[in-house]
Design an enzyme around this catalytic site. Structure first.
Site, PDB file in Angstrom:
ATOM      1  N   LYS A 178      11.334  93.794  79.882  1.00  0.00           N
ATOM      2  CA  LYS A 178      12.686  94.373  79.950  1.00  0.00           C
ATOM      3  C   LYS A 178      12.603  95.900  79.877  1.00  0.00           C
ATOM      4  O   LYS A 178      13.287  96.609  80.607  1.00  0.00           O
ATOM      5  CB  LYS A 178      13.571  93.833  78.822  1.00  0.00           C
ATOM      6  CG  LYS A 178      13.882  92.351  78.957  1.00  0.00           C
ATOM      7  CD  LYS A 178      14.653  92.036  80.228  1.00  0.00           C
ATOM      8  CE  LYS A 178      14.839  90.568  80.482  1.00  0.00           C
ATOM      9  NZ  LYS A 178      15.252  90.244  81.853  1.00  0.00           N
ATOM     10  N   TYR A 215       7.424  89.531  76.883  1.00  0.00           N
ATOM     11  CA  TYR A 215       8.761  89.350  77.461  1.00  0.00           C
ATOM     12  C   TYR A 215       9.610  90.604  77.230  1.00  0.00           C
ATOM     13  O   TYR A 215      10.192  91.170  78.167  1.00  0.00           O
ATOM     14  CB  TYR A 215       9.472  88.131  76.862  1.00  0.00           C
ATOM     15  CG  TYR A 215      10.955  88.148  77.158  1.00  0.00           C
ATOM     16  CD1 TYR A 215      11.415  87.869  78.434  1.00  0.00           C
ATOM     17  CD2 TYR A 215      11.896  88.517  76.177  1.00  0.00           C
ATOM     18  CE1 TYR A 215      12.782  87.933  78.733  1.00  0.00           C
ATOM     19  CE2 TYR A 215      13.247  88.593  76.461  1.00  0.00           C
ATOM     20  CZ  TYR A 215      13.679  88.301  77.749  1.00  0.00           C
ATOM     21  OH  TYR A 215      15.032  88.383  78.032  1.00  0.00           O
ATOM     22  N   SER A 247      18.192  93.429  77.532  1.00  0.00           N
ATOM     23  CA  SER A 247      18.331  92.716  76.266  1.00  0.00           C
ATOM     24  C   SER A 247      18.357  93.701  75.104  1.00  0.00           C
ATOM     25  O   SER A 247      17.716  94.764  75.161  1.00  0.00           O
ATOM     26  CB  SER A 247      17.129  91.774  76.123  1.00  0.00           C
ATOM     27  OG  SER A 247      17.049  91.268  74.828  1.00  0.00           O
TER      28      SER A 247
HETATM   29  P1  NAD Z   1      17.694  81.051  82.698  1.00  0.00           P
HETATM   30  O1  NAD Z   1      16.258  80.705  82.602  1.00  0.00           O
HETATM   31  O2  NAD Z   1      18.691  80.003  82.388  1.00  0.00           O
HETATM   32  O3  NAD Z   1      18.013  81.616  84.149  1.00  0.00           O
HETATM   33  C1  NAD Z   1      17.076  82.348  84.907  1.00  0.00           C
HETATM   34  C2  NAD Z   1      17.049  81.754  86.302  1.00  0.00           C
HETATM   35  O4  NAD Z   1      16.141  82.513  87.111  1.00  0.00           O
HETATM   36  C3  NAD Z   1      16.565  80.309  86.330  1.00  0.00           C
HETATM   37  O5  NAD Z   1      17.481  79.536  87.064  1.00  0.00           O
HETATM   38  C4  NAD Z   1      15.195  80.377  87.010  1.00  0.00           C
HETATM   39  O6  NAD Z   1      14.938  79.221  87.762  1.00  0.00           O
HETATM   40  C5  NAD Z   1      15.343  81.621  87.868  1.00  0.00           C
HETATM   41  N1  NAD Z   1      14.084  82.340  88.152  1.00  0.00           N
HETATM   42  C6  NAD Z   1      13.159  82.767  87.257  1.00  0.00           C
HETATM   43  N2  NAD Z   1      12.164  83.413  87.893  1.00  0.00           N
HETATM   44  C7  NAD Z   1      12.474  83.408  89.213  1.00  0.00           C
HETATM   45  C8  NAD Z   1      11.832  83.907  90.382  1.00  0.00           C
HETATM   46  N3  NAD Z   1      10.661  84.548  90.325  1.00  0.00           N
HETATM   47  N4  NAD Z   1      12.425  83.720  91.588  1.00  0.00           N
HETATM   48  C9  NAD Z   1      13.599  83.059  91.685  1.00  0.00           C
HETATM   49  N5  NAD Z   1      14.242  82.560  90.620  1.00  0.00           N
HETATM   50  C10 NAD Z   1      13.692  82.724  89.393  1.00  0.00           C
HETATM   51  O7  NAD Z   1      17.923  82.342  81.786  1.00  0.00           O
HETATM   52  P2  NAD Z   1      19.268  83.007  81.267  1.00  0.00           P
HETATM   53  O8  NAD Z   1      19.403  82.720  79.818  1.00  0.00           O
HETATM   54  O9  NAD Z   1      20.386  82.702  82.169  1.00  0.00           O
HETATM   55  O10 NAD Z   1      18.871  84.535  81.383  1.00  0.00           O
HETATM   56  C11 NAD Z   1      19.191  85.299  82.524  1.00  0.00           C
HETATM   57  C12 NAD Z   1      18.657  86.710  82.346  1.00  0.00           C
HETATM   58  O11 NAD Z   1      19.196  87.278  81.160  1.00  0.00           O
HETATM   59  C13 NAD Z   1      17.135  86.791  82.207  1.00  0.00           C
HETATM   60  O12 NAD Z   1      16.700  87.965  82.875  1.00  0.00           O
HETATM   61  C14 NAD Z   1      16.928  86.940  80.720  1.00  0.00           C
HETATM   62  O13 NAD Z   1      15.746  87.606  80.418  1.00  0.00           O
HETATM   63  C15 NAD Z   1      18.145  87.773  80.337  1.00  0.00           C
HETATM   64  N6  NAD Z   1      18.536  87.639  78.941  1.00  0.00           N
HETATM   65  C16 NAD Z   1      18.803  86.400  78.440  1.00  0.00           C
HETATM   66  C17 NAD Z   1      19.170  86.270  77.102  1.00  0.00           C
HETATM   67  C18 NAD Z   1      19.436  84.917  76.500  1.00  0.00           C
HETATM   68  O14 NAD Z   1      19.420  84.802  75.278  1.00  0.00           O
HETATM   69  N7  NAD Z   1      19.678  83.877  77.285  1.00  0.00           N
HETATM   70  C19 NAD Z   1      19.273  87.402  76.294  1.00  0.00           C
HETATM   71  C20 NAD Z   1      19.010  88.651  76.847  1.00  0.00           C
HETATM   72  C21 NAD Z   1      18.640  88.764  78.178  1.00  0.00           C
HETATM   73  C1  WQD Z   2      18.621  83.846  66.198  1.00  0.00           C
HETATM   74  C2  WQD Z   2      18.418  83.740  64.698  1.00  0.00           C
HETATM   75  C3  WQD Z   2      16.149  83.200  64.088  1.00  0.00           C
HETATM   76  C4  WQD Z   2      15.994  79.215  65.779  1.00  0.00           C
HETATM   77  C5  WQD Z   2      16.046  85.836  71.262  1.00  0.00           C
HETATM   78  C6  WQD Z   2      15.090  86.766  71.969  1.00  0.00           C
HETATM   79  C7  WQD Z   2      15.831  87.947  72.502  1.00  0.00           C
HETATM   80  C8  WQD Z   2      17.012  87.501  73.359  1.00  0.00           C
HETATM   81  C9  WQD Z   2      17.880  86.511  72.653  1.00  0.00           C
HETATM   82  C10 WQD Z   2      16.360  87.386  75.644  1.00  0.00           C
HETATM   83  C11 WQD Z   2      17.109  84.384  64.237  1.00  0.00           C
HETATM   84  C12 WQD Z   2      17.097  82.094  63.685  1.00  0.00           C
HETATM   85  C13 WQD Z   2      16.428  80.465  65.392  1.00  0.00           C
HETATM   86  C14 WQD Z   2      15.747  78.234  64.781  1.00  0.00           C
HETATM   87  C15 WQD Z   2      16.426  79.819  63.107  1.00  0.00           C
HETATM   88  N1  WQD Z   2      16.593  86.840  74.540  1.00  0.00           N
HETATM   89  N2  WQD Z   2      16.642  80.762  64.071  1.00  0.00           N
HETATM   90  N3  WQD Z   2      15.985  78.575  63.481  1.00  0.00           N
HETATM   91  O1  WQD Z   2      15.423  85.709  68.209  1.00  0.00           O
HETATM   92  O2  WQD Z   2      17.664  86.856  67.992  1.00  0.00           O
HETATM   93  O3  WQD Z   2      16.657  86.551  70.206  1.00  0.00           O
HETATM   94  O4  WQD Z   2      17.069  85.424  72.162  1.00  0.00           O
HETATM   95  O5  WQD Z   2      16.306  88.554  75.907  1.00  0.00           O
HETATM   96  O6  WQD Z   2      14.935  88.698  73.234  1.00  0.00           O
HETATM   97  O7  WQD Z   2      14.112  87.209  71.040  1.00  0.00           O
HETATM   98  O8  WQD Z   2      17.552  84.576  69.042  1.00  0.00           O
HETATM   99  O9  WQD Z   2      18.514  82.329  68.872  1.00  0.00           O
HETATM  100  O10 WQD Z   2      16.003  82.606  68.716  1.00  0.00           O
HETATM  101  O11 WQD Z   2      17.434  83.394  66.855  1.00  0.00           O
HETATM  102  O12 WQD Z   2      16.606  80.061  61.909  1.00  0.00           O
HETATM  103  O13 WQD Z   2      15.324  77.106  65.053  1.00  0.00           O
HETATM  104  O14 WQD Z   2      18.294  82.348  64.360  1.00  0.00           O
HETATM  105  O15 WQD Z   2      15.160  83.381  63.127  1.00  0.00           O
HETATM  106  O16 WQD Z   2      17.342  84.964  62.990  1.00  0.00           O
HETATM  107  P1  WQD Z   2      16.756  85.956  68.747  1.00  0.00           P
HETATM  108  P2  WQD Z   2      17.355  83.140  68.440  1.00  0.00           P
END
Ligand code: NAD
Ligand code: WQD
Length: 340
Positions: free
Chosen positions: A154, A150, A125
């Site tokens: 990462k 969290y 991330s």
């Molecule tokens: P998500 O929660 O939709 O998907 C994660 C999946 O992993 C889920 O289906 C959950 O059931 C499964 N899971 C969790 N722990 C598990 C375990 N111990 N064993 C088996 N299955 C398990 O999340 P996502 O948004 O698709 O994110 C996927 C990856 O990307 C994650 O590692 C997350 O940290 C990373 N990521 C997401 C975002 C975002 O904004 N969505 C941003 C940056 C990084």
């Molecule tokens: C985006 C912008 C909020 C909700 C998060 C995790 C990051 C990554 C992606 C996994 C910000 C604003 C949000 C609301 C708002 N995930 N906001 N009202 O915080 O950039 O990142 O998701 O790795 O680790 O921290 O994403 O979508 O929460 O926020 O004003 O109800 O929207 O303040 O500026 P963020 P977000």
């Protein structure tokens, strides 16, 4: 190629499974459905015509992970999405996050080592950069102290992979996502947030559809043109395509180093108010929102330097902000229809 997708029932994982299948790869998913719905497997099959092989277990369970790998020695690459991802929850339940996210990774790496599986793509991330001093932020920018457990999982995960790569035949690619939003063009799969969403895009669409009353915009006193915080939003389908390229790069031995890091973003920053404006334009809906104070732990602005990913992967995000917000809106409308 046979690819293991952990967390393949989840948001980014399901879109990646679709892309992998559409590029001719065989997929096996491991997911314990802790944050996803089994119905997504049929939805994937509806798009691609192929129901992926699926095993339901917790990757933090060492024995189950070992047993799985013993029966699947023909896996050529792994894309590891499975993790808990709610920043606020991780502050209250740090051990739950360290156990789930780190034990899973260690179990997978151990099984890779024991079974001669060499290629791992890891979901990281942009949160590892914190508030970067220089924008756009490149992969060489320093990793800063994590704001949450969290985020720390990462950073630690990247270090665990780095050390393992040095000491074994395993190779790794860490893909650092910026802010993934949107849904598949068919509106058959998309994001399924459990409970009240933390992230901006699902909060916007849920407000517009009437599930939430009002969106709170967290802060309008940042040093940005309109005062609201800026992020690099990327369409989940563009993100999914980058994973296919990354895993193929590994298996085809095109890596320049045994552990590589890539920023996956568009390179463009949009403020919260700009995302709202885009949503209002494409949906024709007027969004009920109000400005409130800043959210603790938020950074002011970040967007990606995408040159390395563009040049090395030959990949570039294609979809613009309007296409992203429109696909998120179509998905929310589809969910509403399904729930009727
Ligand atoms: P998500 O929660 O939709 O998907 C994660 C999946 O992993 C889920 O289906 C959950 O059931 C499964 N899971 C969790 N722990 C598990 C375990 N111990 N064993 C088996 N299955 C398990 O999340 P996502 O948004 O698709 O994110 C996927 C990856 O990307 C994650 O590692 C997350 O940290 C990373 N990521 C997401 C975002 C975002 O904004 N969505 C941003 C940056 C990084
Ligand atoms: C985006 C912008 C909020 C909700 C998060 C995790 C990051 C990554 C992606 C996994 C910000 C604003 C949000 C609301 C708002 N995930 N906001 N009202 O915080 O950039 O990142 O998701 O790795 O680790 O921290 O994403 O979508 O929460 O926020 O004003 O109800 O929207 O303040 O500026 P963020 P977000």
């Amino acid at each position: 190629m046979k690819i293991l997708v952990t967390g393949g029932v989840g948001y980014i994982g399901s879109h990646t499974v679709v892309e992998l299948q559409q590029n001719g790869h065989e997929v096996v998913i491991v997911d314990n459905l802790s944050n996803s719905n089994i119905g997504v497997l049929d939805a994937i099959a509806k798009i691609t015509g192929i129901k992926p092989e699926f095993e339901n277990f917790d990757l933090a369970d060492k024995t189950k992970t070992e047993d799985f790998f013993k029966c699947h020695s023909d896996i050529q690459g792994i894309i590891h999405f499975a993790a808990f991802k709610a920043v606020g929850e991780s502050v209250n339940e740090p051990l739950m996050y360290y156990r789930n996210n780190l034990f899973s990774l260690v179990n997978i790496l151990q099984s890779m080592k024991d079974n001669g599986v060499e290629n791992l793509v890891f979901s990281s991330s942009c949160t590892v950069y914190g508030q970067p001093e220089k924008l756009p932020v490149s992969e060489n920018a320093p990793v800063q102290k994590a704001e949450s457990p969290y985020g720390n999982t990462k950073q630690i995960s990247e270090e665990i992979i780095f050390d393992t790569v040095k000491a074994s035949d395993i190779k790794g690619i860490a893909v650092r996502y910026f802010n993934p939003i949107g849904a598949h063009e068919t509106a058959i799969i998309g994001e399924l947030p459990l409970g009240v969403p933390n992230c901006l895009m699902p909060y916007i669409t849920q407000t517009a559809i009437g599930i939430r009353e009002q969106l709170s915009v967290f802060g309008d006193d940042y040093k940005t043109p309109d005062g609201t915080a800026i992020r690099d939003y990327i369409h989940v389908a563009d993100l999914a395509k980058a994973h296919v390229i990354a895993v193929e790069r590994m298996v085809k031995q095109k890596m320049k180093k045994d552990f590589e890091y890539f920023n996956l973003g568009t390179g463009n920053g949009y403020s919260v108010l700009e995302v709202i404006k885009s949503f209002e334009k494409v949906s024709g809906e007027k969004l009920n929102y109000k400005i409130v104070g800043r959210r603790a732990g938020d950074i002011e602005k970040v967007w990606a330097d995408t040159n390395f990913a563009n040049d090395e992967l030959g990949w570039k995000a294609q979809q613009n902000i309007d296409e992203m917000t429109l696909s998120a809106w179509k998905w929310e409308q589809k969910l509403a229809l399904n729930n009727k």
